[in-house]
Each structure stands twice: as C-alpha cells, then as structure tokens.
Design a protein around this motif. Structure first.
Motif, PDB file in Angstrom:
ATOM      1  N   UNK A 130      26.355 120.523  32.484  1.00 43.10           N
ATOM      2  CA  UNK A 130      27.196 121.807  30.984  1.00 43.10           C
ATOM      3  C   UNK A 130      26.182 123.240  30.573  1.00 43.10           C
ATOM      4  N   UNK A 131      25.227 122.611  30.315  1.00 41.37           N
ATOM      5  CA  UNK A 131      24.378 123.565  29.625  1.00 41.37           C
ATOM      6  C   UNK A 131      23.959 123.922  29.925  1.00 41.37           C
ATOM      7  N   UNK A 132      23.716 123.837  32.445  1.00 42.19           N
ATOM      8  CA  UNK A 132      23.411 125.216  33.416  1.00 42.19           C
ATOM      9  C   UNK A 132      24.555 125.319  33.685  1.00 42.19           C
ATOM     10  N   UNK A 145      28.495 126.499  28.683  1.00 41.24           N
ATOM     11  CA  UNK A 145      27.561 126.725  27.959  1.00 41.24           C
ATOM     12  C   UNK A 145      27.442 127.349  26.795  1.00 41.24           C
ATOM     13  N   UNK A 146      28.544 129.094  26.405  1.00 32.89           N
ATOM     14  CA  UNK A 146      28.186 129.648  25.193  1.00 32.89           C
ATOM     15  C   UNK A 146      28.351 129.135  23.996  1.00 32.89           C
ATOM     16  N   UNK A 147      29.431 127.617  24.048  1.00 31.32           N
ATOM     17  CA  UNK A 147      29.165 127.054  22.329  1.00 31.32           C
ATOM     18  C   UNK A 147      27.876 127.452  21.669  1.00 31.32           C
ATOM     19  N   UNK A 148      27.268 126.418  22.667  1.00 29.25           N
ATOM     20  CA  UNK A 148      25.768 125.418  22.092  1.00 29.25           C
ATOM     21  C   UNK A 148      25.080 126.692  22.642  1.00 29.25           C
ATOM     22  N   UNK A 149      24.898 127.244  23.449  1.00 25.98           N
ATOM     23  CA  UNK A 149      24.283 128.678  23.217  1.00 25.98           C
ATOM     24  C   UNK A 149      23.810 129.014  22.056  1.00 25.98           C
ATOM     25  N   UNK A 150      25.884 129.284  21.475  1.00 27.17           N
ATOM     26  CA  UNK A 150      25.570 130.395  20.077  1.00 27.17           C
ATOM     27  C   UNK A 150      24.562 129.190  18.880  1.00 27.17           C
ATOM     28  N   UNK A 327      18.975 136.886  35.605  1.00 24.91           N
ATOM     29  CA  UNK A 327      18.069 135.143  35.169  1.00 24.91           C
ATOM     30  C   UNK A 327      17.946 135.214  34.386  1.00 24.91           C
ATOM     31  N   UNK A 328      16.903 135.897  34.066  1.00 20.84           N
ATOM     32  CA  UNK A 328      16.125 135.826  32.382  1.00 20.84           C
ATOM     33  C   UNK A 328      17.415 135.947  31.558  1.00 20.84           C
ATOM     34  N   UNK A 329      18.502 136.215  31.901  1.00 24.09           N
ATOM     35  CA  UNK A 329      18.833 136.106  30.387  1.00 24.09           C
ATOM     36  C   UNK A 329      19.844 134.515  30.943  1.00 24.09           C
ATOM     37  N   UNK A 330      20.626 133.961  32.051  1.00 22.95           N
ATOM     38  CA  UNK A 330      21.270 133.279  32.376  1.00 22.95           C
ATOM     39  C   UNK A 330      20.107 131.642  31.926  1.00 22.95           C
ATOM     40  N   UNK A 331      18.625 132.333  31.888  1.00 20.57           N
ATOM     41  CA  UNK A 331      17.679 131.373  31.659  1.00 20.57           C
ATOM     42  C   UNK A 331      17.237 130.960  30.091  1.00 20.57           C
ATOM     43  N   UNK A 335      18.289 127.575  27.622  1.00 19.29           N
ATOM     44  CA  UNK A 335      17.761 126.987  27.416  1.00 19.29           C
ATOM     45  C   UNK A 335      18.139 126.461  25.729  1.00 19.29           C
ATOM     46  N   UNK A 336      18.828 127.645  25.371  1.00 16.76           N
ATOM     47  CA  UNK A 336      19.726 127.734  23.756  1.00 16.76           C
ATOM     48  C   UNK A 336      20.344 127.055  23.614  1.00 16.76           C
ATOM     49  N   UNK A 337      21.379 126.858  24.963  1.00 17.83           N
ATOM     50  CA  UNK A 337      22.152 125.518  25.016  1.00 17.83           C
ATOM     51  C   UNK A 337      21.488 124.572  25.140  1.00 17.83           C
TER      52      UNK A 337
END
Length: 483
Positions: A130-132, A145-150, A327-331, A335-337
């Motif tokens: 899900x983080x991917x 992965x939006x909640x995890x990334x926040x 790709x940079x923002x998605x990467x 990692x934040x997620x």
C-alpha cells in the motif's frame, strides 16, 4: 521545533485490532446492524457452498455439459458483494485501480525489498504494497499511501529538526531549512528510492506487480498559465498557490518570519492546500455577515445547511480524474509513507532506527550551505555582541607576490585568539575568506556527544528499557547575527 500529537495520527489511521471491543452497547437500536452482519455471513457461506457444488458438478459432467454450464455462469455471474442497503438493492462492488492486497504475499519484489531494507516482521507485506500506491493511481484514501505519507512527513521532519537543532544549536534559519531539505527533501527521497532498487511502473493497473511504485506520470510539457504570459518552467511555484495568503503571490517578498510561521518545514510555500474559503467537509457551516433580516437569514442558512447535510458525500474519483504527479514526488511519498507505516506497526523505536539508518547516515557537508554577503561586517557585529575584542586581519604568509599567481594566507584575530584563516589571490580576498571561515566555525559549533540528548529519546516507549537516557537541558543559542 514544533511538537505533533502522534497518538492522534495513530488512532485515526490504523483501525483497532479487535472491532468487537469497540462496538456500542447492545440495545434495540443496534439490533439491525448485527442482523445484517449475520445475513452477510450467511450469504457468503451459502455462496461458497454454491460455488463448490458447481465445481464438483463440473468435474463429473461431460465436456458438452461443462461448456453449457460455463455459458450459463458467464451469462449470470455471481456477484462478489451481495450486501444490500436500506432500499433492498445490492450495492455495486468497489472498483479496483491497483493490484489486490492478496497478491502482495506472492510478490517476489516486495519480499526482496522487505529483506533488503531489514524491515521488522511486524510490518506486513500488504502494508508495504500500500505504501507503493500513490494517490494519483488510486484516489481512495483507504487504499493509497496518502494517510501514511502525511504521518511520515511529520515524523521525518521532527526527527531531522531535533537532530540538527541539538547537535548544531547555532545554525541560522536559512541554513537549517537548507539542511532539512538536503536530508528529507523530495530530491533526496527520490534518490533513495532509486538506490533501494524500487522500479516505477509505466502505467498503473491491476495487472502490474505489487512491488512496483504505482503512480500516474505527468505528461512533459511547458504549458502557459491561464491569463498570463509566463510558462510553468519559469514559475516553479505556480502549482503550489492555493491557501489565499498574500505571501504566496508571485514575486512577493517573503521574510524569514513569514517562512517560519506560514511555510512548510523547508521554508517553502505550502503545497496541496485548499483555498481559504473551502469547506473542511461536506455540509460544514460557513459564517456570513449579519443582515437586517436576521431571522429570515437564519432560516435560509438552516435550510441550506440541512440540504447540504442531506446530500450524499462525493464519490471517490477515478484515476482518469486525478492529477498526475512526477516520479520524484511519488518516490518521496512512498518513503514518507513507509516511515509512517513503521511507526504505526512497529512503534517509535523502529521509525527512529529507519531514520538513523537511511537518512542521517547520508553525508551532508554543512559548511557548503553558508553564503555570506558581508562576512567582515557580520564578524565585527558578532564580536561586539559577544564582548570580544574587535577582529583584526593579519598576514600569516605569502608567496609569489610579484608573479601571476600570488597566494596570501590571512588570519583574523580577536586579541591573541585566532578566529579564522583563509587564503586568496589578494590581501582583501584572503581577509574576506578568513572572516567567512570564522563565522562558519562559530555557527557550526557542536556540543559533545555525551551532552546531546534528543527529546524523542526520553519520551514514550523510546525512553524505557536498558538504554533509557536521562534528560539534560540542551543549549539554546541567542540567535544569528542580524545586520
């Protein structure tokens, strides 16, 4: 350094382990949901038995009968979700935009990534999959992965800022912002994703491997702004505007106080914010100026609120309607997620270990982040503020004064103490470089490691056990020199 309530994030993002413990007390009002749950379980069991009976019949039947049976099943397929709503009509199944979580356990890429990063066993492969998934590939908050990334963004920013502020208490704010971006910025996190060997999918879908980074790529181009003559590549902050503040206008002079109060952890404009007049949720009350007919206005407002509250919530968008990303923002989101998921599943100790192994282990030359416009004047102000003797430049050595490439080594002294030393092709250049070296040595002061105790090391579960540390007051500097 801002404090964040991590317990609220954990309770909002991660569901409870046993839902039965969080059910309301039994009453006449709660009988209907339990009856529906029993009906749901009976329908699933009956459907499984029906499919098993069909499988046995298909094995015993001839080829012609099997073909007829397959045609009948294709004409009337059994729905996967037979739950009924209040009107008695069956609700349609949820659309799948990304690979199913059931395929995560059979993915070799996910297992290899889990072992390569030495992640704890408490983090399941389904959560790693899900983080991917970027929100551009699957807009549903429960599947991307939006909640995890926040949560992970706040954790990485908090751990990085406390490390820099405790180890280098005299860093100026511009250098602190630059160091935070160098450690946990989007460019650095994008490079970390490539170093980990995580590949990016060409186009998201259900058929791709769950071990690939799922995102919808932005189409390269250089479009013109609406009603403007500038292009997007010439105005990189164009897509960040949206909070309605004046400091986000183009070419507006933003001071350091504005960057600290209003901007993000890197001192940049906030990205992804809604306009100031946007409702936080459907049906939220919005204040309006009082009119002469207060009673008539209140009735109209109440009617409007009731209408908005009775309206159904907006349905999740499809990937075709989401905004593409790079790709940079998605990467960076991945990692934040991953950092946020580690905190939720394995605790704060695992997230701090992840931050130490993958973020703080990277080399960052802090002395290259300084840029002084008037170092001699700043050094004079610093000596006057600290009560030192005025700085004096003295020539230490020289060579080739009459040649094409002379070198002068100049030192800056305050009384008998040498503050800095620099070399240049002229006496003035050597004096300026010596003053800049003295300022860098002052700002890059670091207390002994035995005296540094991070706040996250003594709070929560990280402050218990054999390696528990006692809190020591950390150094708080008076601040940078303002000229």
């Amino acid at each position: 350094m801002k404090r964040i309530r991590l317990d609220r994030w954990a309770t909002q993002i991660q569901p409870p382990r046993n839902p039965r413990l969080h059910l309301p007390p039994f009453s006449s009002e709660t009988r209907a949901p339990r009856r529906e749950l029993q009906q749901r379980q009976y329908q699933i069991q009956h459907q499984w038995q029906h499919q098993r009976r069909h499988a046995v019949t298909r094995r015993k039947a001839s080829s012609a009968a099997a073909a007829q049976l397959e045609e009948a099943e294709s004409a009337a397929p059994i729905p996967l979700d037979t739950s009924q709503d209040g009107d008695g009509a069956a609700s349609p199944p949820q659309p799948q935009y990304a690979p199913s979580h059931r395929r995560a356990a059979q993915s070799a890429k996910l297992s290899a990534l889990h072992a390569r990063l030495a992640l704890p066993s408490k983090l399941p492969l389904q959560t790693l999959a899900r983080c991917l998934i970027d929100p551009s590939a699957d807009p549903r908050p429960g599947y991307n992965n939006a909640p995890f990334a926040l949560l992970g963004q706040d954790l990485l920013g908090y751990y990085t800022s406390e490390y820099l502020m405790c180890h280098y208490p005299r860093l100026p704010m511009p250098v602190l912002f630059a160091a935070q971006y160098a450690y946990v910025g989007s460019a650095t996190l994008g490079a970390m994703r490539a170093e980990w060997g995580v590949e990016v999918v060409a186009a998201p879908g259900q058929e791709v491997d769950p071990g690939l980074l799922q995102l919808k790529r932005s189409v390269p181009g250089n479009a013109m702004l609406d009603g403007e003559t500038r292009q997007l590549k010439d105005m990189p902050q164009a897509r960040r505007l949206g909070s309605g503040r004046r400091n986000e206008e183009y070419n507006f002079r933003r001071g350091m106080s504005s960057r600290i109060v209003f901007d993000d952890q890197f001192g940049d404009l906030q990205s992804g914010l809604q306009p100031a007049d946007a409702q936080p949720y459907p049906g939220a009350a919005i204040s309006s100026p009082a009119a002469d007919g207060a009673e008539a206005g209140s009735e109209q407002e109440q009617l409007a609120l009731d209408t908005a509250a009775s309206a159904p919530p907006p349905q999740p968008q499809s990937p075709e309607e989401t905004h593409p990303t790079t790709v940079e923002q998605g990467s960076a989101s991945f990692i934040r997620a991953l950092a946020g998921a580690l905190y939720l599943h394995a605790g704060s100790a695992a997230s701090k270990t992840f931050h130490k192994d993958h973020v703080l282990s990277r080399q960052l030359p802090l002395h290259t982040l300084f840029h002084f416009t008037h170092p001699t004047r700043d050094l004079s102000r610093l000596c006057a503020r600290e009560g030192f003797e005025p700085p004096v430049a003295r020539l230490i050595s020289e060579t080739g004064r009459l040649s094409r490439t002379p070198v002068f080594v100049v030192g800056v002294y305050s009384g008998d103490d040498k503050l800095g030393e620099g070399a240049g092709s002229s006496l003035n250049e050597g004096r300026v470089r010596a003053a800049a070296a003295a300022l860098r040595s002052w700002y890059l002061y670091s207390p002994p490691d035995s005296e540094v105790v991070l706040p996250s090391e003594v709070e929560g579960a990280a402050g218990t056990g054999r390696s528990k540390k006692q809190w020591k007051p950390q150094m708080v500097d008076i601040g940078e020199v303002i000229t």
